[in-house]
Write a protein that holds these residues in place. Structure first.
Motif, PDB file in Angstrom:
ATOM      1  N   LEU A 140       3.482   3.803   7.750  1.00 26.19           N
ATOM      2  CA  LEU A 140       2.096   3.364   7.639  1.00 26.19           C
ATOM      3  C   LEU A 140       1.693   2.447   8.784  1.00 26.19           C
ATOM      4  O   LEU A 140       0.575   2.537   9.293  1.00 26.19           O
ATOM      5  CB  LEU A 140       1.853   2.669   6.297  1.00 26.19           C
ATOM      6  CG  LEU A 140       2.034   3.548   5.058  1.00 26.19           C
ATOM      7  CD1 LEU A 140       1.642   2.782   3.806  1.00 26.19           C
ATOM      8  CD2 LEU A 140       1.274   4.848   5.170  1.00 26.19           C
ATOM      9  N   LEU A 141       2.601   1.583   9.213  1.00 25.95           N
ATOM     10  CA  LEU A 141       2.296   0.710  10.350  1.00 25.95           C
ATOM     11  C   LEU A 141       2.054   1.537  11.618  1.00 25.95           C
ATOM     12  O   LEU A 141       1.126   1.258  12.384  1.00 25.95           O
ATOM     13  CB  LEU A 141       3.422  -0.301  10.570  1.00 25.95           C
ATOM     14  CG  LEU A 141       3.528  -1.399   9.510  1.00 25.95           C
ATOM     15  CD1 LEU A 141       4.821  -2.190   9.680  1.00 25.95           C
ATOM     16  CD2 LEU A 141       2.310  -2.313   9.535  1.00 25.95           C
ATOM     17  N   THR A 142       2.864   2.557  11.817  1.00 25.41           N
ATOM     18  CA  THR A 142       2.678   3.448  12.973  1.00 25.41           C
ATOM     19  C   THR A 142       1.331   4.159  12.874  1.00 25.41           C
ATOM     20  O   THR A 142       0.600   4.268  13.863  1.00 25.41           O
ATOM     21  CB  THR A 142       3.831   4.470  13.052  1.00 25.41           C
ATOM     22  OG1 THR A 142       5.063   3.758  13.185  1.00 25.41           O
ATOM     23  CG2 THR A 142       3.657   5.414  14.227  1.00 25.41           C
ATOM     24  N   LEU A 143       0.979   4.630  11.684  1.00 27.32           N
ATOM     25  CA  LEU A 143      -0.309   5.273  11.455  1.00 27.32           C
ATOM     26  C   LEU A 143      -1.457   4.321  11.784  1.00 27.32           C
ATOM     27  O   LEU A 143      -2.426   4.702  12.450  1.00 27.32           O
ATOM     28  CB  LEU A 143      -0.410   5.740  10.003  1.00 27.32           C
ATOM     29  CG  LEU A 143      -1.729   6.366   9.576  1.00 27.32           C
ATOM     30  CD1 LEU A 143      -1.850   7.779  10.132  1.00 27.32           C
ATOM     31  CD2 LEU A 143      -1.825   6.391   8.058  1.00 27.32           C
ATOM     32  N   VAL A 180       0.840  -1.199   0.000  1.00 28.16           N
ATOM     33  CA  VAL A 180       0.000   0.000   0.000  1.00 28.16           C
ATOM     34  C   VAL A 180       0.878   1.255   0.000  1.00 28.16           C
ATOM     35  O   VAL A 180       0.550   2.247  -0.644  1.00 28.16           O
ATOM     36  CB  VAL A 180      -0.985  -0.007   1.187  1.00 28.16           C
ATOM     37  CG1 VAL A 180      -1.684   1.332   1.332  1.00 28.16           C
ATOM     38  CG2 VAL A 180      -2.009  -1.130   1.011  1.00 28.16           C
ATOM     39  N   GLY A 181       1.999   1.199   0.655  1.00 29.54           N
ATOM     40  CA  GLY A 181       2.935   2.320   0.651  1.00 29.54           C
ATOM     41  C   GLY A 181       3.443   2.651  -0.741  1.00 29.54           C
ATOM     42  O   GLY A 181       3.770   3.805  -1.037  1.00 29.54           O
ATOM     43  N   LEU A 182       3.516   1.666  -1.603  1.00 32.79           N
ATOM     44  CA  LEU A 182       3.964   1.894  -2.974  1.00 32.79           C
ATOM     45  C   LEU A 182       3.004   2.779  -3.755  1.00 32.79           C
ATOM     46  O   LEU A 182       3.405   3.442  -4.714  1.00 32.79           O
ATOM     47  CB  LEU A 182       4.114   0.566  -3.726  1.00 32.79           C
ATOM     48  CG  LEU A 182       5.229  -0.366  -3.283  1.00 32.79           C
ATOM     49  CD1 LEU A 182       5.162  -1.670  -4.053  1.00 32.79           C
ATOM     50  CD2 LEU A 182       6.567   0.289  -3.452  1.00 32.79           C
ATOM     51  N   LEU A 183       1.743   2.816  -3.367  1.00 29.01           N
ATOM     52  CA  LEU A 183       0.748   3.589  -4.107  1.00 29.01           C
ATOM     53  C   LEU A 183       1.086   5.077  -4.132  1.00 29.01           C
ATOM     54  O   LEU A 183       0.719   5.777  -5.064  1.00 29.01           O
ATOM     55  CB  LEU A 183      -0.648   3.366  -3.518  1.00 29.01           C
ATOM     56  CG  LEU A 183      -1.173   1.936  -3.641  1.00 29.01           C
ATOM     57  CD1 LEU A 183      -2.457   1.772  -2.857  1.00 29.01           C
ATOM     58  CD2 LEU A 183      -1.364   1.561  -5.099  1.00 29.01           C
ATOM     59  N   LYS A 184       1.787   5.555  -3.119  1.00 29.28           N
ATOM     60  CA  LYS A 184       2.165   6.972  -3.076  1.00 29.28           C
ATOM     61  C   LYS A 184       3.143   7.322  -4.190  1.00 29.28           C
ATOM     62  O   LYS A 184       3.056   8.381  -4.796  1.00 29.28           O
ATOM     63  CB  LYS A 184       2.770   7.311  -1.721  1.00 29.28           C
ATOM     64  CG  LYS A 184       3.227   8.749  -1.624  1.00 29.28           C
ATOM     65  CD  LYS A 184       3.778   9.093  -0.279  1.00 29.28           C
ATOM     66  CE  LYS A 184       4.294  10.510  -0.339  1.00 29.28           C
ATOM     67  NZ  LYS A 184       4.082  11.258   0.825  1.00 29.28           N
ATOM     68  N   SER A 185       4.084   6.439  -4.439  1.00 25.91           N
ATOM     69  CA  SER A 185       5.105   6.673  -5.458  1.00 25.91           C
ATOM     70  C   SER A 185       5.642   5.330  -5.921  1.00 25.91           C
ATOM     71  O   SER A 185       6.699   4.888  -5.471  1.00 25.91           O
ATOM     72  CB  SER A 185       6.208   7.555  -4.878  1.00 25.91           C
ATOM     73  OG  SER A 185       7.136   7.893  -5.861  1.00 25.91           O
TER      74      SER A 185
END
Length: 178
Positions: A160-163, A135-140
């Motif tokens: 993202l895990l912290t979020l 999911v983090g890849l979706l940003k860039s």
């Protein structure tokens, strides 16, 4: 590369993480998130430049399906089409379409192809940490590819895990394990 799969075949974590990160109010808005629009507008005016957008998962699906130049008019058209899309498809169908069309670096489209490439397993079997990395890849997608930028991908995943923990999606134990 793309291997479309049903939302159910994506496992528990991937759809949950995607909604939390990409569009927290996805299941409660009609395709356009007025709260996000006003928040982005206020922040952008305050900063004097664009620092935040108000895209929803539905409007991102529209953009992936019908690419347009990045203008205010195009954004308005995307929002209008997002409202129409929400009347035609269920939230689950929209989320499934989005996660199957989303770019994950290079010529990789969709969560199943990304999961197979980066982790060697189906998206159904991803851990929460692996789901957060995708999911983090979706940003860039190109800049954060784990095969090209493992440190950047890991840093975004950890953020993202912290979020997710701050939002109560993960317990402190789940965060530590992830």
């Amino acid at each position: 590369w793309s291997f479309p799969v049903s939302l159910d075949a994506m496992g528990t974590w991937l759809p949950k993480v995607a909604v939390q990160v990409e569009d927290r109010r996805f299941f409660s808005h009609p395709g356009v998130d007025l709260v996000a629009i006003f928040r982005a507008l206020a922040g952008n005016i305050h900063e004097g430049r664009v620092i935040s957008g108000a895209s929803t998962i539905t409007s991102q699906l529209v953009r992936l399906t019908v690419p347009r130049p990045r203008t205010m008019r195009a954004k308005a058209e995307e929002f209008f089409q997002a409202l129409r899309l929400e009347r035609r498809f269920s939230k689950e169908e929209i989320l499934e379409l989005y996660l199957n069309k989303a770019p994950f670096g290079g010529n990789i489209r969709g969560v199943e192809a990304a999961s197979l490439l980066y982790f060697g397993k189906s998206s159904r079997h991803l851990s929460v940490g692996e789901a957060a990395l995708l999911v983090g890849l979706l940003k860039s997608p190109s800049a954060l590819r784990p095969d090209k930028n493992p440190q950047g991908a890991r840093k975004r995943r950890d953020l993202l895990l912290t979020l997710l923990a701050e939002r109560g999606v993960l317990t402190s134990t789940e965060l530590s394990v992830a």
